[in-house]
Scaffold this motif. Sequence first.
Motif, PDB file in Angstrom:
ATOM      1  N   LEU A 122      28.800  34.381  60.154  1.00  0.00           N
ATOM      2  CA  LEU A 122      29.452  35.830  60.781  1.00  0.00           C
ATOM      3  C   LEU A 122      29.769  36.886  59.652  1.00  0.00           C
ATOM      4  N   ASP A 123      29.692  38.119  60.055  1.00  0.00           N
ATOM      5  CA  ASP A 123      30.131  39.142  59.460  1.00  0.00           C
ATOM      6  C   ASP A 123      31.794  38.936  59.348  1.00  0.00           C
ATOM      7  N   LYS A 124      32.439  39.167  58.155  1.00  0.00           N
ATOM      8  CA  LYS A 124      33.852  38.745  58.290  1.00  0.00           C
ATOM      9  C   LYS A 124      34.682  39.409  59.116  1.00  0.00           C
ATOM     10  N   ASN A 125      34.363  40.801  59.665  1.00  0.00           N
ATOM     11  CA  ASN A 125      35.192  41.425  60.594  1.00  0.00           C
ATOM     12  C   ASN A 125      34.963  40.738  62.106  1.00  0.00           C
ATOM     13  N   ASN A 126      34.027  39.873  62.203  1.00  0.00           N
ATOM     14  CA  ASN A 126      33.921  39.296  63.472  1.00  0.00           C
ATOM     15  C   ASN A 126      34.492  37.796  63.665  1.00  0.00           C
ATOM     16  N   VAL A 127      35.042  37.215  62.692  1.00  0.00           N
ATOM     17  CA  VAL A 127      35.919  36.096  62.549  1.00  0.00           C
ATOM     18  C   VAL A 127      36.878  36.051  63.886  1.00  0.00           C
ATOM     19  N   PRO A 128      37.780  37.051  63.851  1.00  0.00           N
ATOM     20  CA  PRO A 128      38.512  37.051  64.902  1.00  0.00           C
ATOM     21  C   PRO A 128      38.147  37.137  66.102  1.00  0.00           C
ATOM     22  N   GLN A 129      37.192  37.855  66.267  1.00  0.00           N
ATOM     23  CA  GLN A 129      36.453  37.551  67.678  1.00  0.00           C
ATOM     24  C   GLN A 129      36.117  36.325  68.037  1.00  0.00           C
ATOM     25  N   LEU A 130      35.472  35.651  67.211  1.00  0.00           N
ATOM     26  CA  LEU A 130      35.054  34.363  67.366  1.00  0.00           C
ATOM     27  C   LEU A 130      36.067  33.304  67.684  1.00  0.00           C
ATOM     28  N   ILE A 131      37.135  33.603  66.889  1.00  0.00           N
ATOM     29  CA  ILE A 131      38.504  32.630  67.180  1.00  0.00           C
ATOM     30  C   ILE A 131      38.823  33.125  68.631  1.00  0.00           C
ATOM     31  N   LEU A 132      39.102  33.979  69.092  1.00  0.00           N
ATOM     32  CA  LEU A 132      39.343  34.519  70.466  1.00  0.00           C
ATOM     33  C   LEU A 132      38.556  33.729  71.616  1.00  0.00           C
ATOM     34  N   ILE A 133      37.287  34.108  71.307  1.00  0.00           N
ATOM     35  CA  ILE A 133      36.311  33.232  72.119  1.00  0.00           C
ATOM     36  C   ILE A 133      36.383  31.902  72.267  1.00  0.00           C
ATOM     37  N   ILE A 134      36.497  31.099  71.039  1.00  0.00           N
ATOM     38  CA  ILE A 134      36.737  29.720  71.078  1.00  0.00           C
ATOM     39  C   ILE A 134      37.781  29.267  71.571  1.00  0.00           C
ATOM     40  N   ALA A 135      38.896  30.012  71.532  1.00  0.00           N
ATOM     41  CA  ALA A 135      40.374  29.724  72.060  1.00  0.00           C
ATOM     42  C   ALA A 135      40.292  29.733  73.544  1.00  0.00           C
ATOM     43  N   GLU A 136      39.620  30.607  74.111  1.00  0.00           N
ATOM     44  CA  GLU A 136      39.249  30.885  75.645  1.00  0.00           C
ATOM     45  C   GLU A 136      38.416  29.947  76.209  1.00  0.00           C
ATOM     46  N   TYR A 137      37.338  29.306  75.538  1.00  0.00           N
ATOM     47  CA  TYR A 137      36.320  28.378  75.926  1.00  0.00           C
ATOM     48  C   TYR A 137      37.176  26.808  75.828  1.00  0.00           C
ATOM     49  N   GLN A 138      37.951  27.027  74.926  1.00  0.00           N
ATOM     50  CA  GLN A 138      38.568  25.501  74.793  1.00  0.00           C
ATOM     51  C   GLN A 138      39.628  25.311  75.973  1.00  0.00           C
ATOM     52  N   TYR A 139      40.478  26.357  76.053  1.00  0.00           N
ATOM     53  CA  TYR A 139      41.304  26.403  77.239  1.00  0.00           C
ATOM     54  C   TYR A 139      40.452  25.975  78.657  1.00  0.00           C
ATOM     55  N   LYS A 140      39.338  26.881  78.902  1.00  0.00           N
ATOM     56  CA  LYS A 140      38.531  26.798  80.160  1.00  0.00           C
ATOM     57  C   LYS A 140      38.115  24.988  80.181  1.00  0.00           C
ATOM     58  N   ALA A 141      37.705  24.601  78.937  1.00  0.00           N
ATOM     59  CA  ALA A 141      37.224  23.077  79.112  1.00  0.00           C
ATOM     60  C   ALA A 141      37.975  22.231  79.975  1.00  0.00           C
ATOM     61  N   ALA A 142      39.230  22.437  79.796  1.00  0.00           N
ATOM     62  CA  ALA A 142      40.155  21.508  80.511  1.00  0.00           C
ATOM     63  C   ALA A 142      40.010  21.542  82.081  1.00  0.00           C
ATOM     64  N   PHE A 143      39.297  22.704  82.484  1.00  0.00           N
ATOM     65  CA  PHE A 143      39.256  22.831  83.961  1.00  0.00           C
ATOM     66  C   PHE A 143      37.985  22.926  84.614  1.00  0.00           C
ATOM     67  N   VAL A 144      37.027  22.978  83.750  1.00  0.00           N
ATOM     68  CA  VAL A 144      35.569  23.292  84.317  1.00  0.00           C
ATOM     69  C   VAL A 144      35.191  22.062  84.793  1.00  0.00           C
ATOM     70  N   VAL A 145      34.176  21.844  85.877  1.00  0.00           N
ATOM     71  CA  VAL A 145      33.363  20.794  86.100  1.00  0.00           C
ATOM     72  C   VAL A 145      32.281  20.374  85.424  1.00  0.00           C
ATOM     73  N   ASP A 146      31.669  21.387  84.674  1.00  0.00           N
ATOM     74  CA  ASP A 146      30.523  21.086  84.039  1.00  0.00           C
ATOM     75  C   ASP A 146      30.516  21.644  82.517  1.00  0.00           C
ATOM     76  N   GLN A 147      30.968  20.780  81.625  1.00  0.00           N
ATOM     77  CA  GLN A 147      31.152  21.291  80.130  1.00  0.00           C
ATOM     78  C   GLN A 147      29.788  21.856  79.573  1.00  0.00           C
ATOM     79  N   GLU A 148      28.614  21.382  80.011  1.00  0.00           N
ATOM     80  CA  GLU A 148      27.535  21.981  79.354  1.00  0.00           C
ATOM     81  C   GLU A 148      27.370  23.411  79.974  1.00  0.00           C
ATOM     82  N   ILE A 149      27.622  23.924  80.836  1.00  0.00           N
ATOM     83  CA  ILE A 149      27.548  25.195  81.326  1.00  0.00           C
ATOM     84  C   ILE A 149      28.489  26.021  80.496  1.00  0.00           C
ATOM     85  N   ASN A 150      30.009  25.424  80.486  1.00  0.00           N
ATOM     86  CA  ASN A 150      30.958  26.201  79.757  1.00  0.00           C
ATOM     87  C   ASN A 150      30.434  26.098  78.481  1.00  0.00           C
TER      88      ASN A 150
END
Length: 78
Positions: free
Chosen positions: A35-63
Motif C-alpha cells: 500500500l501507499d504509506k498514506n493508505n495504511v491508516p485506512q487499512l488499519i481502520l478497515i481491518i479493525a472494523e471487520y475483525q469486530y464484525k467477525a465476532a457477530f457474522v454468520v458467514d465468515q467467508e462473506i465477511n
Amino acid sequence: QPTFEHRVRKWVAENSDMDNTAIFRKLYDTSSEFLDKNNVPQLILIIAEYQYKAAFVVDQEINLTACLTEIMVNCEFK
C-alpha cells in the motif's frame, strides 16, 4: 477473463479453512509492502472494523470478502 473481484472471491472460498485472524494480521503486518504509506491508516481502520464484525457474522467467508473488497475500493496500492 475473471475480474480481480472474482479472483478475490475465489481465493477466499478456496482458503475458507484459514483463520481470518491470521489473514487480518498478515494484511496488517505487510501493509507497507503493498500500500501507499498514506493508505495504511485506512487499512488499519478497515481491518479493525471487520475483525469486530467477525465476532457477530454468520458467514465468515462473506465477511472476509467484504473486508478485502473494501480494502480494494478505499486503498491505493503501490
